[in-house]
Design a protein around this motif. Structure first.
Motif, PDB file in Angstrom:
ATOM      1  N   LEU A  18     -19.810  14.766   1.233  1.00  0.00           N
ATOM      2  CA  LEU A  18     -19.731  13.324   0.548  1.00  0.00           C
ATOM      3  C   LEU A  18     -18.121  13.105   0.457  1.00  0.00           C
ATOM      4  CD1 LEU A  18     -20.439  10.991  -0.703  1.00  0.00           C
ATOM      5  CD2 LEU A  18     -20.614  12.329  -3.082  1.00  0.00           C
ATOM      6  N   LEU A  19     -17.225  14.105   0.261  1.00  0.00           N
ATOM      7  CA  LEU A  19     -15.806  14.008   0.342  1.00  0.00           C
ATOM      8  C   LEU A  19     -15.357  13.811   1.379  1.00  0.00           C
ATOM      9  CD1 LEU A  19     -14.648  16.893  -2.327  1.00  0.00           C
ATOM     10  CD2 LEU A  19     -14.858  14.210  -2.790  1.00  0.00           C
ATOM     11  N   VAL A  20     -15.837  14.282   2.509  1.00  0.00           N
ATOM     12  CA  VAL A  20     -15.280  14.241   4.046  1.00  0.00           C
ATOM     13  C   VAL A  20     -15.670  12.847   4.394  1.00  0.00           C
ATOM     14  CG1 VAL A  20     -15.683  14.739   6.385  1.00  0.00           C
ATOM     15  CG2 VAL A  20     -15.523  16.290   4.719  1.00  0.00           C
ATOM     16  N   LEU A  21     -16.850  12.138   4.041  1.00  0.00           N
ATOM     17  CA  LEU A  21     -17.395  10.820   4.417  1.00  0.00           C
ATOM     18  C   LEU A  21     -16.551   9.819   3.676  1.00  0.00           C
ATOM     19  CD1 LEU A  21     -21.221  11.313   4.339  1.00  0.00           C
ATOM     20  CD2 LEU A  21     -19.736  10.883   6.355  1.00  0.00           C
ATOM     21  N   LEU A  22     -16.257  10.149   2.452  1.00  0.00           N
ATOM     22  CA  LEU A  22     -15.242   9.298   1.686  1.00  0.00           C
ATOM     23  C   LEU A  22     -13.844   9.144   2.228  1.00  0.00           C
ATOM     24  CD1 LEU A  22     -16.569   9.813  -2.093  1.00  0.00           C
ATOM     25  CD2 LEU A  22     -16.800   7.712  -0.462  1.00  0.00           C
ATOM     26  N   SER A  23     -13.281  10.212   2.587  1.00  0.00           N
ATOM     27  CA  SER A  23     -11.902  10.557   3.199  1.00  0.00           C
ATOM     28  C   SER A  23     -11.909   9.675   4.498  1.00  0.00           C
ATOM     29  CB  SER A  23     -11.580  11.941   3.481  1.00  0.00           C
ATOM     30  OG  SER A  23     -11.622  12.534   2.397  1.00  0.00           O
ATOM     31  N   ILE A  24     -13.108   9.747   5.398  1.00  0.00           N
ATOM     32  CA  ILE A  24     -13.101   9.109   6.696  1.00  0.00           C
ATOM     33  C   ILE A  24     -13.025   7.595   6.475  1.00  0.00           C
ATOM     34  CG2 ILE A  24     -14.480   8.624   8.664  1.00  0.00           C
ATOM     35  CD1 ILE A  24     -15.209  11.572   8.627  1.00  0.00           C
ATOM     36  N   LEU A  27      -9.459   6.613   5.032  1.00  0.00           N
ATOM     37  CA  LEU A  27      -8.465   6.793   6.046  1.00  0.00           C
ATOM     38  C   LEU A  27      -8.652   5.782   7.210  1.00  0.00           C
ATOM     39  CD1 LEU A  27      -5.917   8.126   6.820  1.00  0.00           C
ATOM     40  CD2 LEU A  27      -7.122  10.191   7.687  1.00  0.00           C
ATOM     41  N   TYR A  28      -9.777   5.591   7.666  1.00  0.00           N
ATOM     42  CA  TYR A  28      -9.988   5.032   9.353  1.00  0.00           C
ATOM     43  C   TYR A  28      -9.537   3.555   9.082  1.00  0.00           C
ATOM     44  CZ  TYR A  28     -11.979   2.551  13.083  1.00  0.00           C
ATOM     45  OH  TYR A  28     -12.152   2.316  14.371  1.00  0.00           O
ATOM     46  N   PRO A  29      -9.790   2.755   7.965  1.00  0.00           N
ATOM     47  CA  PRO A  29      -8.922   1.408   8.076  1.00  0.00           C
ATOM     48  C   PRO A  29      -7.680   1.255   8.171  1.00  0.00           C
ATOM     49  CG  PRO A  29     -10.781   1.586   6.307  1.00  0.00           C
ATOM     50  CD  PRO A  29     -10.514   2.960   6.788  1.00  0.00           C
ATOM     51  N   MET A  30      -6.974   2.104   7.462  1.00  0.00           N
ATOM     52  CA  MET A  30      -5.359   2.538   7.760  1.00  0.00           C
ATOM     53  C   MET A  30      -5.114   2.836   9.222  1.00  0.00           C
ATOM     54  SD  MET A  30      -2.509   2.041   6.517  1.00  0.00           S
ATOM     55  CE  MET A  30      -2.681   1.701   4.848  1.00  0.00           C
ATOM     56  N   LEU A  31      -5.691   3.692   9.663  1.00  0.00           N
ATOM     57  CA  LEU A  31      -5.408   4.026  11.251  1.00  0.00           C
ATOM     58  C   LEU A  31      -5.975   2.954  12.066  1.00  0.00           C
ATOM     59  CD1 LEU A  31      -6.895   7.734  10.976  1.00  0.00           C
ATOM     60  CD2 LEU A  31      -4.596   7.229  11.084  1.00  0.00           C
ATOM     61  N   TYR A  32      -6.804   2.195  11.864  1.00  0.00           N
ATOM     62  CA  TYR A  32      -7.272   1.185  12.587  1.00  0.00           C
ATOM     63  C   TYR A  32      -5.847   0.363  12.580  1.00  0.00           C
ATOM     64  CZ  TYR A  32      -9.827  -2.682  14.794  1.00  0.00           C
ATOM     65  OH  TYR A  32     -10.102  -3.795  15.502  1.00  0.00           O
TER      66      TYR A  32
END
Length: 292
Positions: A18-24, A27-32
């Motif tokens: 769950l923590l990994v999914l929340l991190s993704i 983080l992904y919108p910022m990386l996008y």
């Protein structure tokens, strides 16, 4: 050591997943946005779906952003609002919290009730606007600083932190001739630095991200904070002033990457502040929220 059951191992694994999914997801919108801001505009417009790497490489969007005088003016104004506003916020909050944390202050319980009351009931936008107007602060920098000079919620947090400081320190200081201001600024505040750091972070981020007050109270564009400039670029699609090219197609292409570059330019400075205050964050919140 106690032997862990299979259910505990499954629970830990699900928590980690769950923590990994929340991190993704965080983080992904910022990386996008980051990858889009440095991508080649023509290639980016052709791309569809998820973005895991920049499409080509170009810094034209950032060059266009920092050629815009409104961006520079917005940065200067926002730094003023953050610096002056946060300083005033900390001062007012500390003064209120110190008075309300002392045991022998008269009427502190009724005053505390009135402060908490404002967290649930308020006059609304129109009375606030009329108050700012009658005080002569419309279209001035103070309209974004004075009305939000103190937060009831942060007063409660800081008051709880001050209550955890031993009374013996105050008593010994008074024997040595110290007054309340000396006790506050030379004893209480230095011992409450984790809470002060958290307050600086919360208040500072609030000022940095603030745009609604400027939309309501300001008409002079020279006073606009950075977030108002960002709003014009993203919502009103106002990128014409940032483009020097005469080709319509090229303007449309670069205009898309300019939006992403503007978001990064407005976000990165406040992100750099977090690592310096992170070590105080958890400790400060706990000290201010839990009284032993």
């Amino acid at each position: 050591m106690m032997k862990r059951t299979a259910g505990e191992h499954v629970f830990d694994a699900l928590n980690a997943l769950l923590l990994v999914l929340l991190s993704i997801a965080t983080l992904y919108p910022m990386l996008y946005v980051l990858f889009s801001s440095v991508s080649d505009p023509a290639q980016l417009l052709k791309h569809r779906g998820l973005l895991f790497l920049p499409q080509g490489f170009s810094l034209d969007a950032y060059k266009a952003v920092f050629r815009n005088p409104n961006i520079i003016t917005g940065y200067v104004n926002t730094l003023f609002y953050v610096g002056v506003g946060t300083t005033l916020n900390i001062l007012m909050t500390a003064l209120a919290a110190y008075g309300l944390s002392r045991k022998h202050v008269m009427w502190k319980n009724p005053v505390m009730f009135m402060i908490v009351f404002t967290m649930f009931f308020g006059g609304g936008l129109i009375p606030s606007y009329l108050l700012v107007q009658n005080l002569g602060m419309l279209d001035t920098r103070w309209a974004l600083i004075i009305p939000g000079a103190v937060s009831a919620y942060y007063i409660i947090i800081m008051r709880t932190a001050f209550q955890g400081i031993p009374e013996s320190l105050e008593e010994s200081a008074r024997i040595d001739g110290a007054n309340d201001f000396t006790i506050l600024f030379r004893i209480v505040l230095p011992l409450s630095m984790p809470v002060i750091a958290v307050m600086v972070l919360f208040y500072g981020v609030g000022h940095w991200n603030s745009w609604f007050g400027a939309l309501i109270y300001l008409r002079d564009r020279d006073l606009f904070p950075l977030q108002m400039v960002l709003r014009e670029i993203l919502i009103q699609n106002n990128t014409e002033k940032m483009l020097t090219s005469t080709a319509t197609v090229e303007k449309a292409q670069v205009g898309e990457t300019i939006k992403y570059a503007t978001i990064m330019a407005a976000t990165l400075p406040i992100l750099f502040l977090y690592p310096f205050l992170q070590k105080y964050f958890v400790k400060g919140v706990l000290i201010g929220a839990i009284k032993e």
